[in-house]
Design a protein around this motif. Structure first.
Motif, PDB file in Angstrom:
ATOM      1  N   ALA A 163       0.829  -1.211   0.000  1.00 19.72           N
ATOM      2  CA  ALA A 163       0.000   0.000   0.000  1.00 19.72           C
ATOM      3  C   ALA A 163       0.861   1.257   0.000  1.00 19.72           C
ATOM      4  O   ALA A 163       0.598   2.208  -0.763  1.00 19.72           O
ATOM      5  CB  ALA A 163      -0.931  -0.005   1.205  1.00 19.72           C
ATOM      6  N   LEU A 164       1.894   1.293   0.827  1.00 20.83           N
ATOM      7  CA  LEU A 164       2.768   2.468   0.876  1.00 20.83           C
ATOM      8  C   LEU A 164       3.528   2.644  -0.433  1.00 20.83           C
ATOM      9  O   LEU A 164       3.716   3.771  -0.905  1.00 20.83           O
ATOM     10  CB  LEU A 164       3.746   2.346   2.041  1.00 20.83           C
ATOM     11  N   ILE A 175       1.008   4.160  -2.812  1.00 23.89           N
ATOM     12  CA  ILE A 175       0.647   5.536  -2.480  1.00 23.89           C
ATOM     13  C   ILE A 175       1.764   6.514  -2.848  1.00 23.89           C
ATOM     14  O   ILE A 175       1.517   7.588  -3.405  1.00 23.89           O
ATOM     15  CB  ILE A 175       0.301   5.640  -0.979  1.00 23.89           C
ATOM     16  N   PHE A 176       2.990   6.137  -2.525  1.00 25.73           N
ATOM     17  CA  PHE A 176       4.114   7.047  -2.739  1.00 25.73           C
ATOM     18  C   PHE A 176       4.859   6.782  -4.042  1.00 25.73           C
ATOM     19  O   PHE A 176       5.974   7.271  -4.222  1.00 25.73           O
ATOM     20  CB  PHE A 176       5.088   6.939  -1.554  1.00 25.73           C
ATOM     21  N   ARG A 219      -0.911   1.157  -7.818  1.00 23.19           N
ATOM     22  CA  ARG A 219      -1.945   2.170  -7.574  1.00 23.19           C
ATOM     23  C   ARG A 219      -3.245   1.785  -8.269  1.00 23.19           C
ATOM     24  O   ARG A 219      -4.341   1.907  -7.699  1.00 23.19           O
ATOM     25  CB  ARG A 219      -1.459   3.535  -8.080  1.00 23.19           C
ATOM     26  N   SER A 276      -6.391   0.373  -6.146  1.00 24.12           N
ATOM     27  CA  SER A 276      -7.544   1.267  -6.232  1.00 24.12           C
ATOM     28  C   SER A 276      -8.776   0.522  -6.728  1.00 24.12           C
ATOM     29  O   SER A 276      -9.872   0.646  -6.161  1.00 24.12           O
ATOM     30  CB  SER A 276      -7.229   2.446  -7.159  1.00 24.12           C
TER      31      SER A 276
END
Length: 278
Positions: A28-29, A32-33, A78, A82
């Motif tokens: 997830a990180l 996100i980044f 992502r 998503s």
């Protein structure tokens, strides 16, 4: 010790649950980044660097167009996460609502809702999503909606089973005797106590949703190129398996790791939240 603290203690003490949580957080990180952490632009062509093997400059090599595979895998996360998250949330909202109503009201409502779920469950999830996408067309939102519809029935089944178990317990009967309305009984007493199996189902369905998104993207029904999607990356690298296998191995490993993380997390949550397994 309260049941909540006991469940948390069991979850923390489970090695599999902790490994799954770390994997899910890392994936997830990374997604996100990705715009800031990815070393290269995931869609910019660079023919000079095409089909380079893994190296310090390109950890997972490059594809046919010279794009960095590692950067594309990060950005592909992502899209996959998503789609998986939105589709599962939509399926949870619709499925749990109608499943809870069916279990709580019974009668004609129960019959209609369960027959509708039987129709949805008669089709494999990916096959049903393909049929819906053939009607709706590809793209991010249509893909999300198709997977959500395919996963609505399992959530309805889980919610109905949980509500049926709780409908006859003592505190629900006591609230009924005190004059609580059916709406208050459902939202204040029944549903909060039916969340545990739904939470476990969410984690497991997230893994299935990632696999479904990858399969549909592999077939060309997902987010259109050049946006990176794990399934589409595997499809693009398939003709190059003998010459440049890393183009498919990278996104394949990402799918495997993400699904493994959610499955381990789901197993840990089930063991912690189900009193019969304590």
């Amino acid at each position: 010790m309260s049941p909540a603290r006991r469940s948390l203690r069991l979850f923390v003490r489970s090695p599999g649950a902790m490994i799954g949580l770390v994997i899910v957080l890392a994936v997830a990180l990374g997604a996100i980044f990705a715009p800031w952490a990815a070393p290269y632009d995931p869609i910019r062509f660079n023919p000079v660097d095409r089909l380079q093997g893994p190296s310090f400059a390109h950890l997972l090599g490059t594809d046919l167009y010279g794009r960095d595979t590692f950067s594309r895998v990060m950005h592909g996360g992502r899209i996959s996460l998503s789609v998986a998250t939105l589709s599962v949330l939509f399926a949870l909202t619709i499925g749990a609502f109608f499943g809870a109503l069916a279990g709580f009201l019974g009668g004609v409502v129960d019959t209609v809702v369960m027959r509708a779920t039987d129709i949805l469950l008669a089709f494999p999830a990916v096959l049903l999503a393909i049929a819906l996408l053939a009607f709706l067309g590809g793209g991010f939102w249509n893909l999300t909606l198709a997977i959500a519809i395919a996963f609505t029935a399992p959530f309805a089944r889980v919610a109905r089973a949980s509500v049926l178990q709780l409908r006859g317990v003592m505190f629900v009967e006591a609230s009924t005797a005190l004059g609580a309305t059916p709406t208050r009984l459902l939202w204040r007493h029944v549903l909060p106590n039916a969340l545990a199996p739904l939470i476990v189902e969410i984690t497991l369905r997230l893994a299935y949703a990632i696999l479904a998104e990858a399969a549909l993207s592999f077939l060309g029904l997902g987010t259109p190129p050049p946006a990176p999607a794990w399934g589409q990356m595997i499809a693009d690298g398939r003709p190059l398996l003998e010459q440049a296998p890393w183009a498919s191995i990278g996104p394949g490993l990402a799918i495997m790791i993400a699904v493994l993380g959610f499955n381990l997390l789901g197993d840990g949550l089930r063991d912690a939240l189900d009193p019969r397994l304590r």
